[in-house]
Structures are given as C-alpha cells and as structure tokens.
Design a protein around this motif. Structure first.
Motif, short mmCIF file in Angstrom:
data_model
loop_
_atom_site.label_atom_id
_atom_site.label_comp_id
_atom_site.label_asym_id
_atom_site.label_seq_id
_atom_site.Cartn_x
_atom_site.Cartn_y
_atom_site.Cartn_z
N THR A 1 -7.84 8.05 -0.83
CA THR A 1 -8.88 7.59 -1.75
C THR A 1 -8.99 6.07 -1.75
O THR A 1 -7.97 5.38 -1.71
CB THR A 1 -8.53 8.06 -3.20
N THR A 2 -10.21 5.59 -1.76
CA THR A 2 -10.43 4.16 -1.99
C THR A 2 -10.48 3.97 -3.50
O THR A 2 -11.39 4.46 -4.16
CB THR A 2 -11.76 3.70 -1.35
N TYR A 3 -9.48 3.31 -4.03
CA TYR A 3 -9.29 3.27 -5.48
C TYR A 3 -10.02 2.09 -6.09
O TYR A 3 -9.67 0.94 -5.85
CB TYR A 3 -7.78 3.19 -5.79
N LEU A 4 -11.04 2.36 -6.89
CA LEU A 4 -11.86 1.27 -7.44
C LEU A 4 -11.81 1.23 -8.96
O LEU A 4 -12.67 0.63 -9.59
CB LEU A 4 -13.31 1.43 -6.98
N LEU B 1 -11.80 -9.52 -1.00
CA LEU B 1 -12.41 -8.19 -1.02
C LEU B 1 -13.81 -8.25 -1.64
O LEU B 1 -14.74 -7.58 -1.17
CB LEU B 1 -11.54 -7.21 -1.82
N PHE C 1 -3.64 6.12 -2.19
CA PHE C 1 -4.39 5.33 -1.20
C PHE C 1 -4.51 6.05 0.14
O PHE C 1 -5.32 5.67 0.98
CB PHE C 1 -3.75 3.96 -0.98
N ARG D 1 0.81 -1.22 0.00
CA ARG D 1 0.00 0.00 0.00
C ARG D 1 0.85 1.27 0.00
O ARG D 1 0.51 2.25 -0.66
CB ARG D 1 -0.92 0.04 1.24
#
Ligand SMILES: Cc1ncc(COP(=O)(O)O)c(C=O)c1O
Length: 329
Positions: A16-19, A296, A13, A7
């Motif tokens: 932001t939650t990177y999707l 996840l 990161f 990470r």
C-alpha cells in the motif's frame, strides 16, 4: 535514502502507498512489539508500576527532545484536548483576568470548542479569518490582539489546508500585548523541525497518533518554564500533585514543573507504543524527514501538473516544501 532505511519496519508498505499519516501514522513492527511488551509485563507482574513510571518519563523526555524543550516543561497528556483544557482552566476569566481568546480560523475543532466553552466563564472568542488566497498573515493577528487578550491560538500547520502560520511573529505580537500564545503542533511534530524557544511560544501541544507513529491516547503539552509558578490549572488530577504518594485529599499542591498539567493515571497502554514511535522518528531525525517529505511533495506536484490531473489557479510557496494552492479543475 531515509525512506529506504526504515521502510522495512512497516509491513503495510509492501502492498500500500500510505497517504494517511495526517490522520493515523502507519503501524510499524516496533510499535506492534511495544504493545506486546505492555501485555507481557501485565501478565508477568500485574501492575507493572515502576515500568509505567519509567515509560511516562521516557515519553516526557522524547517529547522534550522533539520540541527542544526541557522535560520539566512537558506535561504528558491523553490528548491535545486535555492539555488545552488545562491551560484555559488556569486563566482567570471570571476572576478579573483578561477575557479574550484569539483563535485562527484554522484551529482544530477541539481548540475552537474549548475556547468557546470559556464563554460560560466570561471569555470572549475572536476569530482571525483567512485572506482570499487561504493564508492568514500575522498582520491579521495584530489587528485582533490587544490588552484584553489572554490567549492567542495559532495552529502551527492547519489540519484543513496545510497553511503554515508564521508562529514566531504571531507569538511576538501576543507577547507585545502581554498575551500568551499556544501553537497546536499536531500536524507538525515529527514532520517539521520544531524549536519552541526559537518560535517563542508559551505553549505547544501535539500527540502520537499521526507523524509520531504511535497510537491514540497519548499527547503532550509544552509549557514555558518561566510561566509555571503563576499558572494554576483547576482542571487537574493526582498525577499533577507535587507528591503523588502523599495521597492527600486535604489540599491542592500542584507539582513545580509542567507535570502540574498532567492529570490522572497515565495512559499506560498508549505509552509503550508512543515511546516506540517517537524513537523511530528520533532515529531517522526530523530535519531529514522534513527534507524527505518536501522532496515527495515536489514530485507529487510535478506529477499532478504533468498528468494534468488538475491545474492551479493560485500557488503559493510559504517556505521550503510548504505550499498552498487553489485548484481550478
Ligand atoms: C491539529 C490537530 N489538533 C488536535 C487534534 C486532535 O486532538 P485530540 O488529541 O484532543 O483528539 C488533531 C487530530 O486529530 C489535529 O490534527
């Protein structure tokens, strides 16, 4: 835990939650440094030719390890489109060869468009459509593939729905009818453990923009080695020649290896970050990444259910961590 170990390499990161990795992977400090290395080399040495060649071969080797192929079976391309166009350019539709291209309804637009472009050369394109539950079982391919089929295209994982094709079985069906099989694996490579020999495909392709954490402009094409002597891409370039330095304008003499599917000057600015991104993935290990992503997804689905964000009308488990579903609300 895998995520915790790497990470720190991704500044985004922190906030932001990177999707968005299915479109563009997150930028790491290592990839940023690789861009810098390219610019520094340019400043220091002008055309840093030897390093460019070394980076091209590093990319070829990295892609080969990811696909469990030999480097001699990997072409370094600028995109999936370049590789797929080179494949179909080697198929003699208008010169008495087989004329059918069978494609799944889940192909990325570039594969469908390149297939249909071959209609100008006498090819016929057959689409394999999904079932009402969104899956495309191999039996649908079996109905479409016959002795007229030159090429079967079954994307490994659909960019649209996440459906995972049974590539091994589809490749077997193609082989049974003497057809070639291409698995566009852009949505799989780096996220799902791949083995081109176990899959039995003739071609597989992908690139570095998504799960391989690099940038646009770099891709690869796996070509099964046994096919190479009989495949002559007419979409070509001087880096596909058996001897780049011959500088000949008098003939066409493609390289003996999958390099015959390379093209012009390699995408140098994309090679540096591309190799760096592939290295991060190789260090983490794709099987560990696959297990991590799967856990996840489990958490996400459980959370969505609990929060009653949506409920699922049809929920299908295709394999460990691979789901498709239809939402009711
Ligand atoms: C499955 C798949 N194939 C191909 C591409 C891209 O093709 P190209 O490298 O030619 O832009 C994408 C995404 O951009 C993709 O998701």
């Amino acid at each position: 835990m895998l995520g915790a170990a790497i990470r720190g390499e991704f500044p985004i990161f922190e906030h932001t939650t990177y999707l968005n990795s299915c479109s563009q992977g997150a930028l790491s400090t290592r990839v940023r440094r690789a861009y810098r290395e390219y610019l520094d080399g340019w400043d220091r040495n002008g055309a840093d030719w030897e390093h460019w060649v070394e980076r091209t071969e590093a990319a070829r080797g990295g892609f080969a390890r990811l696909m469990r192929a030999e480097p001699a079976e990997i072409a370094v391309t600028t995109s999936v489109s370049q590789g797929v166009s080179a494949i179909v350019s080697a198929l003699p539709f208008e010169r008495g060869g087989r004329t059918r291209i069978v494609i799944s309804e889940y192909e990325f637009p570039t594969v469908g468009q390149i297939a249909h472009a071959q209609e100008l050369r006498g090819a016929e394109v057959v689409h394999v459509r999904p079932e009402p539950d969104g899956s495309i079982p191999p039996e649908r391919f079996a109905e479409a593939v016959d002795e007229r089929t030159a090429l079967v295209c079954c994307t490994t994982i659909s960019y649209r729905t996440g459906h995972r094709h049974d590539v091994t079985e589809i490749a077997r069906i193609a082989r049974e009818h003497g057809a070639l099989c291409l698995a566009d694996s852009y949505q799989a490579v780096g996220a799902i453990d791949l083995d081109v020999r176990a899959l039995g495909v003739d071609f597989a392709t992908g690139g570095t923009v998504k799960y391989l954490l690099g940038s646009a402009g770099l891709g690869f094409l796996y070509v099964r080695s046994g096919l190479l002597p009989g495949l002559l891409p007419t979409q070509t370039g001087w880096f596909a020649d058996e001897d780049i330095f011959a500088m000949s304008i008098a003939d066409y003499s493609p390289h003996a290896t999958a390099r015959r599917f390379d093209s012009g000057t390699p995408p140098v600015p994309s090679l540096y970050p591309g190799v760096a991104g592939v290295q991060i993935i190789a260090e983490a290990g794709v099987p560990a990444i696959e297990a991590h992503v799967s856990s996840l997804v489990d958490r996400l689905l459980a959370g969505l259910g609990e929060a009653r964000v949506c409920s699922f009308e049809r929920f299908t488990i295709h394999g460990p961590g691979i789901y498709s579903w239809r939402r009711t609300a």
